[in-house]
Design a protein around this motif. Structure first.
Motif, PDB file in Angstrom:
ATOM      1  N   SER A  16      72.374  13.069   4.267  1.00  0.00           N
ATOM      2  CA  SER A  16      72.228  13.906   5.460  1.00  0.00           C
ATOM      3  C   SER A  16      73.421  13.740   6.401  1.00  0.00           C
ATOM      4  O   SER A  16      73.943  14.717   6.954  1.00  0.00           O
ATOM      5  N   LEU A  17      73.891  12.489   6.539  1.00  0.00           N
ATOM      6  CA  LEU A  17      75.040  12.228   7.407  1.00  0.00           C
ATOM      7  C   LEU A  17      76.305  12.878   6.846  1.00  0.00           C
ATOM      8  O   LEU A  17      77.116  13.440   7.597  1.00  0.00           O
ATOM      9  N   SER A 295      81.321  26.476  19.749  1.00  0.00           N
ATOM     10  CA  SER A 295      81.147  25.429  20.766  1.00  0.00           C
ATOM     11  C   SER A 295      79.710  24.906  20.783  1.00  0.00           C
ATOM     12  O   SER A 295      79.474  23.692  20.839  1.00  0.00           O
ATOM     13  N   THR A 296      78.774  25.835  20.698  1.00  0.00           N
ATOM     14  CA  THR A 296      77.358  25.441  20.665  1.00  0.00           C
ATOM     15  C   THR A 296      77.050  24.643  19.402  1.00  0.00           C
ATOM     16  O   THR A 296      76.345  23.618  19.439  1.00  0.00           O
ATOM     17  N   ARG A 297      77.609  25.108  18.278  1.00  0.00           N
ATOM     18  CA  ARG A 297      77.375  24.422  17.015  1.00  0.00           C
ATOM     19  C   ARG A 297      77.987  23.018  17.035  1.00  0.00           C
ATOM     20  O   ARG A 297      77.413  22.071  16.489  1.00  0.00           O
ATOM     21  N   LEU A 298      79.150  22.880  17.644  1.00  0.00           N
ATOM     22  CA  LEU A 298      79.802  21.566  17.708  1.00  0.00           C
ATOM     23  C   LEU A 298      78.923  20.554  18.431  1.00  0.00           C
ATOM     24  O   LEU A 298      78.760  19.410  17.973  1.00  0.00           O
ATOM     25  N   GLN A 299      78.357  20.968  19.557  1.00  0.00           N
ATOM     26  CA  GLN A 299      77.514  20.041  20.309  1.00  0.00           C
ATOM     27  C   GLN A 299      76.273  19.649  19.508  1.00  0.00           C
ATOM     28  O   GLN A 299      75.875  18.479  19.494  1.00  0.00           O
ATOM     29  N   ALA A 300      75.679  20.614  18.814  1.00  0.00           N
ATOM     30  CA  ALA A 300      74.489  20.316  18.009  1.00  0.00           C
ATOM     31  C   ALA A 300      74.829  19.363  16.863  1.00  0.00           C
ATOM     32  O   ALA A 300      74.080  18.407  16.578  1.00  0.00           O
ATOM     33  N   LEU A 301      75.972  19.583  16.215  1.00  0.00           N
ATOM     34  CA  LEU A 301      76.373  18.738  15.093  1.00  0.00           C
ATOM     35  C   LEU A 301      76.722  17.322  15.557  1.00  0.00           C
ATOM     36  O   LEU A 301      76.475  16.343  14.839  1.00  0.00           O
ATOM     37  N   GLN A 302      77.302  17.206  16.737  1.00  0.00           N
ATOM     38  CA  GLN A 302      77.601  15.873  17.260  1.00  0.00           C
ATOM     39  C   GLN A 302      76.321  15.075  17.505  1.00  0.00           C
ATOM     40  O   GLN A 302      76.268  13.868  17.233  1.00  0.00           O
ATOM     41  N   VAL A 303      75.295  15.770  17.997  1.00  0.00           N
ATOM     42  CA  VAL A 303      74.000  15.101  18.187  1.00  0.00           C
ATOM     43  C   VAL A 303      73.421  14.714  16.835  1.00  0.00           C
ATOM     44  O   VAL A 303      72.907  13.594  16.646  1.00  0.00           O
ATOM     45  N   LEU A 307      72.399  10.945  15.452  1.00  0.00           N
ATOM     46  CA  LEU A 307      71.076  10.635  14.928  1.00  0.00           C
ATOM     47  C   LEU A 307      71.154  10.183  13.469  1.00  0.00           C
ATOM     48  O   LEU A 307      70.409   9.284  13.044  1.00  0.00           O
ATOM     49  N   GLY A 308      72.064  10.776  12.696  1.00  0.00           N
ATOM     50  CA  GLY A 308      72.230  10.383  11.303  1.00  0.00           C
ATOM     51  C   GLY A 308      72.719   8.955  11.177  1.00  0.00           C
ATOM     52  O   GLY A 308      72.291   8.205  10.279  1.00  0.00           O
ATOM     53  N   SER A 313      71.374   3.417   9.924  1.00  0.00           N
ATOM     54  CA  SER A 313      71.309   2.021  10.366  1.00  0.00           C
ATOM     55  C   SER A 313      69.900   1.472  10.188  1.00  0.00           C
ATOM     56  O   SER A 313      69.716   0.330   9.725  1.00  0.00           O
ATOM     57  N   ILE A 314      68.905   2.274  10.536  1.00  0.00           N
ATOM     58  CA  ILE A 314      67.508   1.841  10.385  1.00  0.00           C
ATOM     59  C   ILE A 314      67.179   1.648   8.903  1.00  0.00           C
ATOM     60  O   ILE A 314      66.532   0.667   8.512  1.00  0.00           O
ATOM     61  N   ALA A 315      67.650   2.578   8.067  1.00  0.00           N
ATOM     62  CA  ALA A 315      67.363   2.487   6.633  1.00  0.00           C
ATOM     63  C   ALA A 315      68.013   1.255   6.021  1.00  0.00           C
ATOM     64  O   ALA A 315      67.430   0.591   5.146  1.00  0.00           O
ATOM     65  N   ASN A 316      69.214   0.930   6.454  1.00  0.00           N
ATOM     66  CA  ASN A 316      69.902  -0.254   5.938  1.00  0.00           C
ATOM     67  C   ASN A 316      69.215  -1.545   6.372  1.00  0.00           C
ATOM     68  O   ASN A 316      69.168  -2.535   5.632  1.00  0.00           O
ATOM     69  N   SER A 317      68.663  -1.531   7.577  1.00  0.00           N
ATOM     70  CA  SER A 317      68.031  -2.763   8.090  1.00  0.00           C
ATOM     71  C   SER A 317      66.673  -3.027   7.442  1.00  0.00           C
ATOM     72  O   SER A 317      66.155  -4.150   7.497  1.00  0.00           O
ATOM     73  N   SER A 318      66.083  -2.003   6.825  1.00  0.00           N
ATOM     74  CA  SER A 318      64.749  -2.186   6.223  1.00  0.00           C
ATOM     75  C   SER A 318      64.786  -3.187   5.073  1.00  0.00           C
ATOM     76  O   SER A 318      63.789  -3.865   4.792  1.00  0.00           O
ATOM     77  N   SER A 319      65.948  -3.278   4.399  1.00  0.00           N
ATOM     78  CA  SER A 319      66.033  -4.225   3.280  1.00  0.00           C
ATOM     79  C   SER A 319      66.014  -5.672   3.776  1.00  0.00           C
ATOM     80  O   SER A 319      65.666  -6.606   3.032  1.00  0.00           O
ATOM     81  N   GLN A 320      66.374  -5.866   5.037  1.00  0.00           N
ATOM     82  CA  GLN A 320      66.355  -7.224   5.582  1.00  0.00           C
ATOM     83  C   GLN A 320      64.923  -7.773   5.690  1.00  0.00           C
ATOM     84  O   GLN A 320      64.702  -8.987   5.647  1.00  0.00           O
ATOM     85  N   SER A 321      63.956  -6.840   5.820  1.00  0.00           N
ATOM     86  CA  SER A 321      62.554  -7.290   5.962  1.00  0.00           C
ATOM     87  C   SER A 321      62.028  -7.932   4.690  1.00  0.00           C
ATOM     88  O   SER A 321      61.016  -8.664   4.710  1.00  0.00           O
TER      89      SER A 321
END
Length: 329
Positions: A16-17, A295-303, A307-308, A313-321
């Motif tokens: 997704s990223l 311009s509108t699309r750029l702002q949406a993609l940056q968000v 989030l990606g 980061s959350i997915a990578n940290s799950s293996s630590q559990s």
């Protein structure tokens, strides 16, 4: 299933990223170039059309320059023709005034006529622009070559290209032609019948002061009412006036042709510029980027990118559990 070999959540988040980053790169490229289609890989059909039309526009820009040059050539010839018409009117006035004069008066008038004839030649010789002179030419044989002004660049639906021209018939407007026979002379140096003023290829010089002879000819460039010690008779002056009037009519027609050519060139130049603007607009609609939208699309993609990154980061940290499962109690 918890696995340390395969982190499905992280893989999904990474895909997704990557997709978001690709879209972001595309948007940033459109913003930086101003084009929605800047290369063939963006849209091959639109890129091909735009490239061809840009090439045509460059050709039409050259056509516009050619029209400007052609307009200057025609305008120069038109100015020379107008000046010559004014001068030939003066010659007609001198001939009218000399009718019925004494020989001594005719001798003085001849000096003025000769000066006006020299002025006519001077106008024709100086009506040159960029090496082109339509009024005073020297044709080797046959007829004087037309002056061609490139007026349009054409492309058919099959892709074949061609050039259109506006042609000025120099043969019908030239005032002087110094070429040898059988080249036709110009309006002012051609032999004309004294009876009708019609141009003829058979010159027959009159005898000044003598009787009128059928077939006597005169040319505006060389006619004289006094030569040596002899003055032209009033009947001969009357024939000269007929010749000058016929030449004046031909010059008026020639000036009309030059004026029509100049008008055509001006109209074509205006059309060519409008056509170039129309093509620019058409190409822009095909390949230009909508900056408000981008311009509108750029702002949406940056968000989405932020989030990606957090999701990965959350997915990578799950293996630590998994480590907590192996801690000693």
């Amino acid at each position: 299933m918890a696995s340390i070999m395969t982190n499905a959540a992280a893989l999904t988040a990474l895909q997704s990223l990557n997709a978001t980053q690709k879209s972001l790169d595309t948007t940033q490229s459109r913003i930086s170039t101003g084009y929605r289609v800047s290369q063939a890989s963006d849209n091959a059909a639109y890129w091909s059309i735009a490239t061809t039309m840009r090439s045509d526009n460059q050709a039409m820009s050259t056509v516009s320059d050619s029209l400007g040059l052609g307009a200057s050539k025609v305008d120069t010839a038109y100015t020379g023709m107008n000046s010559a018409i004014t001068t030939i009117n003066s010659i007609q006035q001198k001939l009218t005034a000399s009718y019925g004069q004494t020989d001594a008066a005719k001798e003085k008038t001849q000096v003025e006529i000769a000066a006006l004839q020299a002025q006519l030649k001077g106008y024709a010789d100086s009506a040159t622009f960029s090496g082109t002179n339509m009024l005073s030419v020297s044709t080797a044989s046959g007829t004087a070559a037309d002056v061609k002004v490139v007026s349009a660049f054409n492309r058919t639906s099959a892709g074949a290209v061609s050039i259109s021209t506006i042609d000025v018939k120099v043969e019908s407007i030239k005032l002087y032609d110094s070429g040898a026979a059988p080249t036709a002379k110009g309006i002012l140096d051609t032999a004309r019948l004294g009876t009708t003023g019609a141009a003829t290829t058979t010159a027959q010089a009159p005898t000044l002061g003598g009787p009128i002879v059928a077939g006597d000819t005169y040319s505006v460039a060389s006619l004289a009412i006094f030569s040596g010690t002899t003055a032209a008779s009033d009947a001969q002056i009357s024939q000269m006036m007929t010749v000058v009037d016929a030449a004046l009519k031909d010059m008026t027609t020639a000036a009309t042709k030059l004026g029509a050519a100049k008008s055509s060139i001006d109209l074509q130049k205006t059309f060519t510029q409008s056509l170039m603007d129309s093509i620019d607009r058409g190409v822009g609609q095909l390949v230009d980027a909508d900056m408000n939208k981008e311009s509108t699309r750029l702002q949406a993609l940056q968000v989405q990118q932020q989030l990606g990154i957090q999701s990965l980061s959350i997915a990578n940290s799950s293996s630590q559990s998994i480590l907590s499962l192996f801690k000693n109690g």
